[in-house]
Write an enzyme that holds these catalytic residues in place. Structure first.
Site, mmCIF file in Angstrom:
data_model
loop_
_atom_site.group_PDB
_atom_site.id
_atom_site.type_symbol
_atom_site.label_atom_id
_atom_site.label_comp_id
_atom_site.label_asym_id
_atom_site.label_seq_id
_atom_site.Cartn_x
_atom_site.Cartn_y
_atom_site.Cartn_z
ATOM 1 N N HIS A 1 19.421 33.144 -59.152
ATOM 2 C CA HIS A 1 20.223 32.212 -59.413
ATOM 3 C C HIS A 1 21.329 32.417 -60.369
ATOM 4 C CE1 HIS A 1 19.434 28.799 -57.181
ATOM 5 N NE2 HIS A 1 18.293 28.580 -57.598
ATOM 6 N N CYS B 1 29.945 31.487 -35.676
ATOM 7 C CA CYS B 1 29.781 30.990 -36.966
ATOM 8 C C CYS B 1 28.607 31.796 -37.396
ATOM 9 C CB CYS B 1 29.221 29.378 -36.970
ATOM 10 S SG CYS B 1 27.792 29.090 -35.815
HETATM 11 C C1 PEP Z 1 23.275 32.082 -36.589
HETATM 12 O O1 PEP Z 1 22.124 31.901 -36.104
HETATM 13 O O2 PEP Z 1 24.001 32.673 -36.330
HETATM 14 C C2 PEP Z 1 23.837 30.635 -37.104
HETATM 15 C C3 PEP Z 1 24.783 30.498 -37.496
HETATM 16 O O3 PEP Z 1 22.528 29.560 -37.500
HETATM 17 P P1 PEP Z 1 21.463 30.008 -38.538
HETATM 18 O O4 PEP Z 1 22.045 30.971 -39.561
HETATM 19 O O5 PEP Z 1 21.686 28.546 -39.485
HETATM 20 O O6 PEP Z 1 20.211 30.211 -37.980
#
Ligand code: PEP
Ligand code: MG
Length: 612
Positions: free
Chosen positions: A217, A536
């Site tokens: 942290h 994402c």
């Molecule tokens: C992914 O798998 O790319 C994603 C965005 O979901 P997480 O990282 O939350 O599994």
């Protein structure tokens, strides 16, 4: 913390000396060392069993109240910190506050008080027991890789809150760094997260410690505060004398003790260059994410905890492309109900002021876990291979009440602004159909009850995180309202390499052409079926990867808010032709290393442009 500039026991040597530590927060600083020693912790008698439980409970209650008040005061200071710092420290304070509430920790301490223990001992033993449980869960293999890092962090949180309670029980004050001279370089054996939260980045030039590591942290907080920092610089204290000058390079981890005039002059040039870079990135926030050939892209933010909201608002992100709703379940004692969830989503949607918010229903399983869900008997972690077991949408379809509650809460909150709902880890169109049926039923139920929900219902989309979903993207696109490509999991499942395991870290490569092929197939299918598609996974926050992803057909990216300016800078430096060239070369590459090398070469030849 006791601050002093007196010479330590060993006499300092004259002349320039270099030392290496772990770089944890980038930037260069030059200044005088100010050593901050931590005051000794009060002694605790752990043998006593003759205390009056009622009296000790009152003492504990008072110490908890004082601790909460201190955390509130720290929280009030947040607005003075840079926005990244607000996010990190805000979320840490939230964790501490929850621990002080009706938590497992509180219950455990009280049980020990009932056994006649003095409050200090009860706190110490319970926090140690919980820390030990995190580090070596009984009956389960010891955590490894990223799990081990998370376990160490969580254990540190228990110990930290324990120390705070014990200080408040015994009346031992915390010292602040306010006595340090302006521009000082703070040097200590160790800096705890709560101490880091007290650092004023406008007054402290850099931080160096003898202990600590890059994933704790403290490191995260120092990065968030934007204070150059090097941790684990073993042997530093012994080298310092009275008014010792230092150059600290938080990017390389090098510390120069008593720099020569030449070293100091070079460091000053680096300090100025770093300041210019930060200013440039700051200016980019207001500029569009436009390729040099004119096409405008969408950059959105991923949100993991509510404390990240202010940073998202200031990052220049156009909405939230992935709201990971796991935070609602992670540190909770019980599964949050419809009203509790709505109360969390609604202010977030309002805060985005008309920019869309994509809420992913809880993605439990694999490396993610939740006490609240485990207690409710949901996802007992019994899978031999959790990443290939009951997780994501599979788990939600087995526990439909959980999905119904979350859908209902999101639909209620959707009055506050544009929302999209997203399903995790879909591998067949049947899962989407089953979820859509539940979604429609929940919508009908709410309307029957007279609840004002959007008509038509907000878009329901899927994450493309499995090779199956990518290969079937055309079929999937006929029924999904949108796609979001999750390259973190897509890479894991395509390359059969665990995203959290260090021993296969070199095999886990999102630039592997096999992963890129699946990304392109998904983008093509979305285009053919006229469905919005975004990405994402972590890859979307890599400035070198984004032009390649544009070439593969993506126009919308969601990433951690702090990455938005750098990604924007990369985008503004390339043309669509460059992007397409990169993509076709990458798809012809034999492996991920070849792609990475090609991207690095491209990046080195680009000239960032920030003018408008
Ligand atoms: C992914 O798998 O790319 C994603 C965005 O979901 P997480 O990282 O939350 O599994
Ligand atoms: Mg995922």
């Amino acid at each position: 913390m006791k601050t002093t500039d007196r010479a330590p026991a060993r006499r300092a040597r004259a002349g320039e000396v270099r030392l290496e530590g772990q770089p944890v927060s980038p930037g260069v600083a030059i200044g005088y060392a100010a050593i901050a020693h931590e005051p000794a912790a009060p002694a605790v008698d752990i043998t006593r069993r003759d205390c009056d439980p009622a009296h000790e409970r009152t003492r504990l209650h008072d110490a908890v109240s004082r601790s909460v008040a201190q955390l509130v005061r720290l929280h009030e200071r947040l607005s003075l910190l840079p926005e990244d710092g607000q996010v990190e420290i805000g979320s840490l304070l939230e964790v501490y506050r929850r621990m002080l509430g009706p938590s497992r920790l509180r219950r455990g301490i009280e049980v020990r008080l009932d056994q006649g223990m003095v409050a200090e001992a009860a706190v110490m033993q319970e926090t140690e027991a919980l820390a030990g449980f995190m580090l070596a869960p009984p009956g389960r293999p010891a955590p490894e890789g990223e799990d081990a890092v998370a376990a160490r962090r969580r254990a540190g949180e228990f110990r930290e809150i324990g120390r705070r309670l014990i200080r408040n029980l015994s009346g031992t004050p915390y010292r602040s760094f306010s006595a340090l001279p302006d521009g000082a370089i703070l040097v200590a054996e160790q800096i705890r997260p709560a101490d880091a939260a007290l650092i004023d980045p406008s007054r402290i030039a850099a931080v160096v410690t003898e202990e600590g590591g890059s994933t704790g942290h403290t490191a995260i907080l120092l990065r968030a505060l934007g204070v150059p920092a090097v941790l684990a610089a073993h042997g530093l204290l012994a080298q310092l004398g009275r008014r010792t000058r230092l150059v600290v390079n938080g990017t390389t981890g090098q510390i120069t003790i008593r720099p020569t005039t030449r070293t100091a002059a070079a460091a000053r040039v680096e300090v100025a260059a770093y300041a210019r870079e930060r200013q440039t990135l700051g200016r980019l926030r207001r500029l569009p994410a436009r390729l040099s050939s004119g096409e405008v892209l969408t950059l959105q933010a991923n949100l993991e905890i509510p404390a990240e909201l202010p940073m998202i608002a200031q990052s220049g992100a156009a909405g939230i492309g992935l709201l990971r709703s796991e935070f609602l379940f992670m540190n909770a004692e019980t599964v949050p109900d419809e009203v509790q969830q709505e109360a969390v989503y609604q202010p977030m949607i309002t805060a985005m002021a008309g920019d869309p918010v994509t809420i992913r229903v809880v993605d439990w399983g694999s490396e993610k876990n939740s006490d609240a869900l485990a207690r409710a008997g949901i996802g007992d972690g019994g899978d031999i291979n959790p990443a290939l077991g009951i997780r994501g949408i599979r788990l939600l379809l087995q526990h439909r009440a959980l999905l119904e509650t979350q859908f209902a809460a999101i639909l209620r909150a959707a009055r506050a602004g544009p929302v999209r709902v997203m399903l995790p880890l879909v591998s067949s169109v049947g899962e989407l159909r089953a979820a859509r049926e539940i979604y429609a039923r929940v919508g009908r139920r709410l309307r029957r009850k007279g609840v004002d929900i959007p008509d038509p219902l907000p878009p329901l989309g899927v994450m493309i995180e499995t090779p199956a979903a990518a290969l079937m993207a055309d079929v999937m696109a006929q029924e999904a309202d949108f796609f979001a490509i999750g390259t973190n999991d897509l890479t894991m499942y395509t390359l059969a390499a665990d995203r959290a395991a260090t021993d296969v870290a070199t095999l886990y490569d999102p630039f592997h052409p096999a992963v890129l092929q699946l990304v392109r197939m998904t983008a093509d299918a979305a285009l053919r079926q006229r469905r919005p598609v975004s990405i994402c996974g972590e890859m979307a926050s890599d400035p070198q990867a984004v032009p390649l992803l544009v070439g593969l057909g993506l126009r919308s990216f969601s990433m951690h808010a702090s990455a938005v300016p750098r990604v924007k800078r990369a985008i503004r430096a390339v043309s669509m032709d460059d992007c397409r060239r990169m993509a076709s070369r990458a798809l012809e590459a034999v492996d991920g290393q070849e792609v990475s090398a090609m991207l690095a070469t491209y990046a080195a030849t680009m000239h960032p442009s920030t003018d408008e």
